[in-house]
Scaffold this motif. Sequence first.
Motif, PDB file in Angstrom:
ATOM      1  N   LEU A   1      45.567   3.248  53.949  1.00  0.00           N
ATOM      2  CA  LEU A   1      46.163   4.343  52.624  1.00  0.00           C
ATOM      3  C   LEU A   1      47.716   4.694  53.262  1.00  0.00           C
ATOM      4  N   LEU A   2      47.875   4.895  54.390  1.00  0.00           N
ATOM      5  CA  LEU A   2      49.173   5.514  54.938  1.00  0.00           C
ATOM      6  C   LEU A   2      50.291   4.349  54.986  1.00  0.00           C
ATOM      7  N   SER A   3      49.933   3.133  54.881  1.00  0.00           N
ATOM      8  CA  SER A   3      50.913   1.932  55.142  1.00  0.00           C
ATOM      9  C   SER A   3      52.116   2.168  54.146  1.00  0.00           C
ATOM     10  N   ASN A   4      52.015   2.961  53.255  1.00  0.00           N
ATOM     11  CA  ASN A   4      53.206   3.078  52.136  1.00  0.00           C
ATOM     12  C   ASN A   4      54.157   4.250  52.810  1.00  0.00           C
ATOM     13  N   LEU A   5      53.888   4.897  53.974  1.00  0.00           N
ATOM     14  CA  LEU A   5      54.711   5.641  54.599  1.00  0.00           C
ATOM     15  C   LEU A   5      55.397   4.941  55.720  1.00  0.00           C
ATOM     16  N   VAL A   6      54.910   3.703  56.085  1.00  0.00           N
ATOM     17  CA  VAL A   6      55.721   3.242  57.322  1.00  0.00           C
ATOM     18  C   VAL A   6      56.978   2.977  57.123  1.00  0.00           C
ATOM     19  N   LYS A   7      57.941   3.201  57.999  1.00  0.00           N
ATOM     20  CA  LYS A   7      59.405   2.882  58.066  1.00  0.00           C
ATOM     21  C   LYS A   7      59.979   1.819  58.863  1.00  0.00           C
TER      22      LYS A   7
ATOM     23  N   SER B   1      63.046   0.213  61.467  1.00  0.00           N
ATOM     24  CA  SER B   1      63.778   0.727  62.560  1.00  0.00           C
ATOM     25  C   SER B   1      65.062   1.443  62.040  1.00  0.00           C
ATOM     26  N   LYS B   2      65.484   1.446  60.800  1.00  0.00           N
ATOM     27  CA  LYS B   2      66.507   2.169  60.418  1.00  0.00           C
ATOM     28  C   LYS B   2      65.957   3.112  59.466  1.00  0.00           C
ATOM     29  N   GLY B   3      64.636   3.604  59.247  1.00  0.00           N
ATOM     30  CA  GLY B   3      64.331   4.520  58.677  1.00  0.00           C
ATOM     31  C   GLY B   3      63.843   4.464  57.192  1.00  0.00           C
ATOM     32  N   LEU B   4      63.908   3.285  56.846  1.00  0.00           N
ATOM     33  CA  LEU B   4      63.766   2.913  55.252  1.00  0.00           C
ATOM     34  C   LEU B   4      62.414   2.184  55.389  1.00  0.00           C
ATOM     35  N   PRO B   5      61.786   2.398  53.883  1.00  0.00           N
ATOM     36  CA  PRO B   5      62.153   2.939  53.098  1.00  0.00           C
ATOM     37  C   PRO B   5      61.999   4.516  52.960  1.00  0.00           C
ATOM     38  N   GLU B   6      62.855   5.223  52.400  1.00  0.00           N
ATOM     39  CA  GLU B   6      62.803   6.958  52.470  1.00  0.00           C
ATOM     40  C   GLU B   6      61.808   7.217  51.168  1.00  0.00           C
TER      41      GLU B   6
ATOM     42  N   PRO C   1      52.800  -1.463  49.741  1.00  0.00           N
ATOM     43  CA  PRO C   1      53.725  -1.632  51.060  1.00  0.00           C
ATOM     44  C   PRO C   1      54.793  -2.604  50.756  1.00  0.00           C
ATOM     45  N   VAL C   2      55.903  -2.555  51.251  1.00  0.00           N
ATOM     46  CA  VAL C   2      57.336  -3.012  51.217  1.00  0.00           C
ATOM     47  C   VAL C   2      57.193  -4.454  51.712  1.00  0.00           C
ATOM     48  N   LYS C   3      56.314  -5.012  52.357  1.00  0.00           N
ATOM     49  CA  LYS C   3      56.045  -6.219  53.194  1.00  0.00           C
ATOM     50  C   LYS C   3      54.927  -6.741  53.241  1.00  0.00           C
ATOM     51  N   LYS C   4      54.699  -8.037  52.985  1.00  0.00           N
ATOM     52  CA  LYS C   4      53.074  -8.314  53.115  1.00  0.00           C
ATOM     53  C   LYS C   4      52.434  -8.123  54.413  1.00  0.00           C
TER      54      LYS C   4
END
Length: 382
Positions: free
Chosen positions: A136-142, A144-149, A342-345
């Motif tokens: 569920l919280l995988s959408n909040l993983v950033k 190493s540059k802190g992205l996505p905000e 999530p931003v990547k597979k």
Amino acid sequence: MKILAIETSCDDTCAAVLDNDRVLSSVISSQTDLHAKWGGVVPDIAKRAHQSRIKAVISLALKRSNLTIFNFQFSKNNKERIEQIIEKGMKDIDIIAVTQGPGLAIALSVGVNTAKELATKYSKKLVAVNHIEGHLLSNLVKNSKGLPERKIAFPSLGLTVSGGHTKIVLVKRNDQFPISNFPTRGLPEGRQFPKFEYEVVGETLDDAAGEALDKAAKQMGLGYPGGPVIERLALKGKSDWLTLPHPMSGHKGFDYSFSGLKTSFYYQIKDWPKDKINKSLSNLAASYQKVVIETLLLKYKKAIEFYKPKSLMACGGVMANTALRKELRKMARKMNLPIYMPVKKALNTDNAMMIGLVGYYKAKRKEFTDPEMLDRDPRAGL
Ligand code: KG4
Ligand code: ZN
């Protein structure tokens, strides 16, 4: 805070290193080749593969994080080299986070026992993480540059769909601060970092959606995991070629059921000769995938209309499916709601990055577990 995260709940041996909520490295050793010929995950094979790979995966994650400078000659012996890297790398780690459940009992044990061993040997604090909370919280993983905000508005309605579960979850935050902008001073202890509350509002009563895809693929002789193969074949097929039921569509409430769909598919093609199935693979895959997607959307939409969340979050292995992502985006646009995926597979399917992120929040809230008390929890709820 530097976190070493470990995940072995199913058939991926995973480790990651995070700096707070930022991922420094992630290693995923997939076992699909070992399970493919059985058409599904064989727990005992999974356990043995986790056991033989876990230390190598952890050492690779530590090395790739670039936290530690390894200024010595590595041993030529593979086992010794792995121990050398772990020994040195662990000095730069503050916390160990590990998946406690839900998942396959004997697979979970490998991660849990390794985490306990490392926590004891290197005197590190240990955090137990729920696998579904991780998804569920995988959408909040950033990165190493802190992205996505992402500034996700809560309450959010999450849809988490994988080979082991299918759930609609209302995610509430009990603090009022934007997720990527933690105020650190002047707040009472425990409110400085987000605390989420979960309410499962709908879930499958039998098979998970990913399991339904895997079983249909197995029947068609397509190997494991079935989801990605069905997705690929469906691109060239006609989605209205085979008539299949939409289980529970008329049923009140937000629960799912996928076993009726699987059974109907089974009986419709069970007596077909092999060459007829082979010639029809694309059409069968397209028809089956369409019903899985429509079923997922139908109940999710109903739940959104009922709970009126401020945002939507979709995650889990099946969310790697492009057609499903597209339909969800379309639905969210029509309902005028932001949707996060999530931003990547690698963040959709099982991974240790999401476990590290939840571990980070829990560690900040001082929710540690005594290594001696920690045990796997294969049936853990949210
Ligand atoms: O989250 P996950 O890696 O492991 C579990 O916790 O179960 O999800 C694995 C599931 C499998 O059922 C697999 O067939 C499905 O996710 N899956 C997909 C795709 N990639 C993986 N389903 C549909 N389309 C995909 N591209
Ligand atoms: Zn999973």
